[in-house]
Structures are given as C-alpha cells and as structure tokens.
Design an enzyme around this catalytic site. Structure first.
Site, PDB file in Angstrom:
ATOM      1  N   ASN A   1       8.863  28.080  16.679  1.00  0.00           N
ATOM      2  CA  ASN A   1       8.990  29.232  15.767  1.00  0.00           C
ATOM      3  C   ASN A   1      10.385  29.843  15.833  1.00  0.00           C
ATOM      4  O   ASN A   1      10.598  30.957  15.356  1.00  0.00           O
ATOM      5  CB  ASN A   1       7.956  30.298  16.135  1.00  0.00           C
ATOM      6  CG  ASN A   1       6.542  29.764  16.066  1.00  0.00           C
ATOM      7  OD1 ASN A   1       6.172  29.112  15.095  1.00  0.00           O
ATOM      8  ND2 ASN A   1       5.749  30.007  17.105  1.00  0.00           N
TER       9      ASN A   1
ATOM     10  N   HIS B   1      -4.351  36.181  13.223  1.00  0.00           N
ATOM     11  CA  HIS B   1      -4.029  35.605  14.536  1.00  0.00           C
ATOM     12  C   HIS B   1      -5.004  36.077  15.622  1.00  0.00           C
ATOM     13  O   HIS B   1      -5.547  37.184  15.555  1.00  0.00           O
ATOM     14  CB  HIS B   1      -2.605  36.046  14.902  1.00  0.00           C
ATOM     15  CG  HIS B   1      -2.058  35.409  16.123  1.00  0.00           C
ATOM     16  ND1 HIS B   1      -1.953  36.054  17.325  1.00  0.00           N
ATOM     17  CD2 HIS B   1      -1.569  34.159  16.324  1.00  0.00           C
ATOM     18  CE1 HIS B   1      -1.417  35.244  18.223  1.00  0.00           C
ATOM     19  NE2 HIS B   1      -1.168  34.084  17.636  1.00  0.00           N
TER      20      HIS B   1
ATOM     21  N   GLU C   1      -1.839  39.441   8.141  1.00  0.00           N
ATOM     22  CA  GLU C   1      -0.490  38.946   8.416  1.00  0.00           C
ATOM     23  C   GLU C   1       0.247  38.946   7.081  1.00  0.00           C
ATOM     24  O   GLU C   1      -0.395  38.947   6.022  1.00  0.00           O
ATOM     25  CB  GLU C   1      -0.553  37.518   8.983  1.00  0.00           C
ATOM     26  CG  GLU C   1      -1.192  37.494  10.345  1.00  0.00           C
ATOM     27  CD  GLU C   1      -1.363  36.090  10.938  1.00  0.00           C
ATOM     28  OE1 GLU C   1      -0.607  35.177  10.569  1.00  0.00           O
ATOM     29  OE2 GLU C   1      -2.263  35.931  11.764  1.00  0.00           O
TER      30      GLU C   1
ATOM     31  N   SER D   1       0.222  32.347  10.046  1.00  0.00           N
ATOM     32  CA  SER D   1       0.902  31.533  11.058  1.00  0.00           C
ATOM     33  C   SER D   1       0.577  30.051  10.988  1.00  0.00           C
ATOM     34  O   SER D   1       1.392  29.227  11.376  1.00  0.00           O
ATOM     35  CB  SER D   1       0.564  32.056  12.456  1.00  0.00           C
ATOM     36  OG  SER D   1      -0.821  31.969  12.700  1.00  0.00           O
TER      37      SER D   1
ATOM     38  N   ASP E   1       1.005  42.307  10.178  1.00  0.00           N
ATOM     39  CA  ASP E   1       1.702  41.548  11.210  1.00  0.00           C
ATOM     40  C   ASP E   1       2.738  40.646  10.530  1.00  0.00           C
ATOM     41  O   ASP E   1       2.390  39.701   9.820  1.00  0.00           O
ATOM     42  CB  ASP E   1       0.675  40.714  11.993  1.00  0.00           C
ATOM     43  CG  ASP E   1       1.300  39.899  13.122  1.00  0.00           C
ATOM     44  OD1 ASP E   1       2.530  39.888  13.243  1.00  0.00           O
ATOM     45  OD2 ASP E   1       0.532  39.273  13.882  1.00  0.00           O
TER      46      ASP E   1
ATOM     47  N   HIS F   1       5.756  36.057  11.425  1.00  0.00           N
ATOM     48  CA  HIS F   1       6.433  34.865  10.894  1.00  0.00           C
ATOM     49  C   HIS F   1       7.313  35.177   9.683  1.00  0.00           C
ATOM     50  O   HIS F   1       7.843  34.258   9.060  1.00  0.00           O
ATOM     51  CB  HIS F   1       5.406  33.782  10.560  1.00  0.00           C
ATOM     52  CG  HIS F   1       4.696  33.315  11.785  1.00  0.00           C
ATOM     53  ND1 HIS F   1       5.200  32.327  12.613  1.00  0.00           N
ATOM     54  CD2 HIS F   1       3.551  33.756  12.368  1.00  0.00           C
ATOM     55  CE1 HIS F   1       4.381  32.163  13.638  1.00  0.00           C
ATOM     56  NE2 HIS F   1       3.377  33.015  13.516  1.00  0.00           N
TER      57      HIS F   1
ATOM     58  N   LYS G   1      10.052  34.897  17.634  1.00  0.00           N
ATOM     59  CA  LYS G   1      10.143  33.798  16.658  1.00  0.00           C
ATOM     60  C   LYS G   1      11.560  33.776  16.087  1.00  0.00           C
ATOM     61  O   LYS G   1      12.459  33.281  16.757  1.00  0.00           O
ATOM     62  CB  LYS G   1       9.015  33.949  15.657  1.00  0.00           C
ATOM     63  CG  LYS G   1       7.674  34.026  16.438  1.00  0.00           C
ATOM     64  CD  LYS G   1       6.466  33.844  15.641  1.00  0.00           C
ATOM     65  CE  LYS G   1       5.196  34.197  16.392  1.00  0.00           C
ATOM     66  NZ  LYS G   1       4.872  33.360  17.554  1.00  0.00           N
TER      67      LYS G   1
END
Ligand code: PLP
Length: 387
Positions: A45, A131, A178, A182, A207, A210, A241
């Site tokens: 990541n 996640h 998210e 992910s 979140d 990423h 990440k």
C-alpha cells in the site's frame, strides 16, 4: 479442548491457512523474498513509493537526534510531546477540521473511535465491505449494528429510517464507510451518503485509508475531491499507506477530538507513537501534499491508466473465486517474479478470493505491462477485469 494443530489443519484443507512471507530488503517495488529472490512487488500500500524514501530516511534520523526514540507513556500520562501536537495540527489543517487526534495505527483509530461515539442506545450503520478495524470497533461499541450491501443507497436509507424510528432523543446514529474500498478499489458514493446522513440527523465517519495521498487536491482524499470535507463528521485514515510510515488519525471538531481523548481506549491505554516517528510523519505530510506529492500522484495516475484506463484508485482486484485457484494463480505469478498475494475469506467474502494488485508511483510502465501479460497467461476466469 480444541487442538491448535487440528484448527490449522482445517484452515489448510479449506485453502485458508495464512503464512508469513519474509522480505530481506527494504520495502519498494523491487523486494527480495527470503528463499525466492527478487520480485516485482504489486501488493504493497506504499502507493507513492515513500516507505524507503531517501529524504524521509534522513529526516527520520534527524528527528531521532532531536526527540529521541521513545515516548515514555501514553499520551494522557506524559507521552504528549511537541511532535504529536505538531502532527495533529498539520493533519487537521490538511483536512480542514478544527482538530485531530493521532493513534498508533489506523486499526487503533477505528477501534477507538466507534466505541467512543456509540454505546448500547446508539445505532451504527456500516457498508458491508468496511475494513475489519471498523467492524471490530462497531462490535466493541455494543451499539445496534446494521450492515448495508456494498454501496447500496436504498438499503442505507431503509436502515437509517429503521434506526431513526427506534432512536431515543439522545441516541446517536452513525454511518460508517470507506472512501476507497481496500479490497475492491472502488469508491463510495460519498455525496449521496452525506445527503442521507444529514436528512436523518446521523453522523458520518469516512475511512480514507486508501484515498489519502492518492486522490483529491494535494492528495487530501475523496472527501476533498468532492468538496465534502466540512460535511463529514469524522475523517479517518492512516499514515501507513501513501504516506509511507505508520499511525492513524481522526479529524473532526474540537469537541469530537476531546471526546476521543476521554473515551478512546486504544488511545488512552496505549503508549504514544515515538516522537521521531510523529515528527517524520508531520514532514512526510508536507511532502505528500506538496509539489513532490503532486508529481508522484501524476506518476501513479499514469500507471493506473497503463494498467486499466479509468481505474478509480490504485487497487485493482482480479476476482478468481475459489481459494485454491487464487493461491495457485498467486504462486504462478511468483514463479514469474511478481509478488501478488491471494486475498481470501474472511478478508473478502467467501467465493470471491482474488489477486489484489496495487500500483505504486514507483512502478515503471514496463513493470505494469509485464504484469498484465503474465496475468493474461495465468488467470483464466470468466470475470475479466483487464481491458
Ligand atoms: C480501510 C482500512 N482502514 C484501516 C486500516 C488500518 O490501518 P493501519 O494499517 O494503519 O492499522 C487499513 C489497513 O490495513 C485499511 O485498509
């Protein structure tokens, strides 16, 4: 009593046993695997290729000289050092929020935040693909949990209606998603989610693990890309990440950050991240959100286009289906010098084992075209994610 050996045997039989893979080199797009030699890494990541960056390493060494290596205690005892405060001011200013709180990891941020916000009289509504840290945080909270199918706004609406009907005047309704998922690399419909949570008087935690460093102006994430930062109650993410280091963050109002300081057990009962690390993350944010970050993001975007035009993030799943088939595809890729581990249940739903390909700004176009041609040889599936 169950024997651990039997349990491992069952995992093996179901194609679900996990094993550690040792790397003898620093992180990067070229890594040396113990016993297998050098591989092209498509599984990290480290989206901007900063985990072994020369400038950041020099900065880290310098901060070790200034701050030392340990933080001595949890933040509330005597572990809050100037470096932690400077980092929190920086991430709050990047996220356009009043305040921020940092944690040892993104996992700790999630498991700290949700039980701080919600208890047994409250309602947590999560996307099905959230996640594990968010799911565990939700479970720890003791709140009533509702899960909506991935990105399904109709079901999100019906869960909000259901919760609003049952909520007491003081209950909290919290929606959790998210921004970039992910394991699928797709995006949440954030604009619609923000409208819905406002309509039902709910809070929203997004979140951006990423997305931060990858998407949006200065890499500030999907919320920033859509101009929604001020409407998201808690922006969560990690420095592990695209930022290349480690540590989690939550950004929101001052009152929200103060509530977390008082309630988040993963914050209160855990030693503060090392001060040199915090100071290096602070400087890495200048890099990631500055001109060098822009150049790296352009490189990453070009790599995304080379792999698959229009791909929304740096994560590209190649769904295989069965565990054994995914393991075998991963092993064959490794024989050809590509590191692309198989991702299986419970990380992804049963029957959707996959290769999770992640791109980095540090990949060269040749790296990507050679992976594509290896995939075309190896992956025989009716789901064809490749153009
Ligand atoms: C979506 C998401 N949230 C949170 C985390 C946890 O972050 P960290 O690795 O910093 O604990 C991860 C990373 O594994 C993630 O993918």
């Amino acid at each position: 009593m169950r024997d651990p050996g039997d349990e491992l045997h069952d995992l093996e039989a179901g194609g679900l046993r996990r094993r550690l893979r040792q790397i003898d080199s620093p992180q990067g797009v070229h890594v040396r695997l113990t016993g297998s030699g050098e591989c092209l890494n498509f599984s990290s990541n480290d989206y901007l290729g900063l985990a072994n960056d020369g400038a950041l390493k020099a900065i880290y060494q310098n901060h070790i000289g200034t701050y030392g290596v340990g933080s001595g205690s949890s933040r509330l005892v005597c572990g809050t050092m100037a470096a932690h405060v400077a980092l929190e001011e920086k991430i709050a200013s990047l996220k356009r929020t009043e305040a921020a709180l940092t944690f040892t990891s993104g996992f700790a941020a999630a498991t700290g935040a949700l039980p701080s916000l919600c208890g047994k009289d409250d309602f947590l509504i999560l996307d099905k693909l959230c996640h594990a840290s968010l799911i565990d945080g939700a479970r720890l909270s003791g709140a009533t949990i509702r899960i909506y199918p991935h990105n399904d706004l109709n079901r999100l609406t019906s869960h909000l209606q259901w919760a609003a009907q049952r909520a007491a005047a003081t209950s909290r309704l919290v929606v959790v998603t998210e921004s970039v998922f992910s394991m699928d690399g797709d995006l949440a419909p954030l604009a619609e989610i923000v409208e819905l949570k406002d309509q039902y008087g709910a809070l929203l935690l997004v979140d951006e693990a990423h997305a931060f460093g990858v998407l949006g102006p200065e890499g500030r994430g999907l919320g920033a890309a859509l101009g929604l930062e001020s409407r998201i109650d808690l922006q969560m993410g990690t420095f592990s990440k695209a930022v290349g280091l480690s540590g989690g963050y939550l950004c929101g109002s001052r009152a929200m950050a103060d509530l977390l300081i008082n309630r988040a057990r993963s914050f209160i009962y855990s030693t503060a991240p090392g001060p040199a690390l915090a100071a290096t993350v602070r400087d890495a944010l200048d890099l990631v959100c500055g001109p060098r970050g822009d150049i790296l993001r352009e490189g990453l975007s070009a790599n995304r286009e080379t792999f698959s035009p229009g791909t929304p993030s740096a994560i590209i799943p190649v769904i295989i289906g069965e565990n054994e088939a995914a393991l075998s595809a991963s092993a064959r890729l490794q024989e050809r010098g590509f590191l692309v581990p198989a991702i299986r249940f419970p990380t992804v739903p049963k029957g959707s084992a996959r290769l999770r390909i992640t791109l980095s700004a540090a990949h060269r176009p040749d790296d990507i075209t050679s992976l594509k041609s290896a995939l075309a040889d190896i992956v025989k599936t009716d789901y064809d994610p490749l153009p």
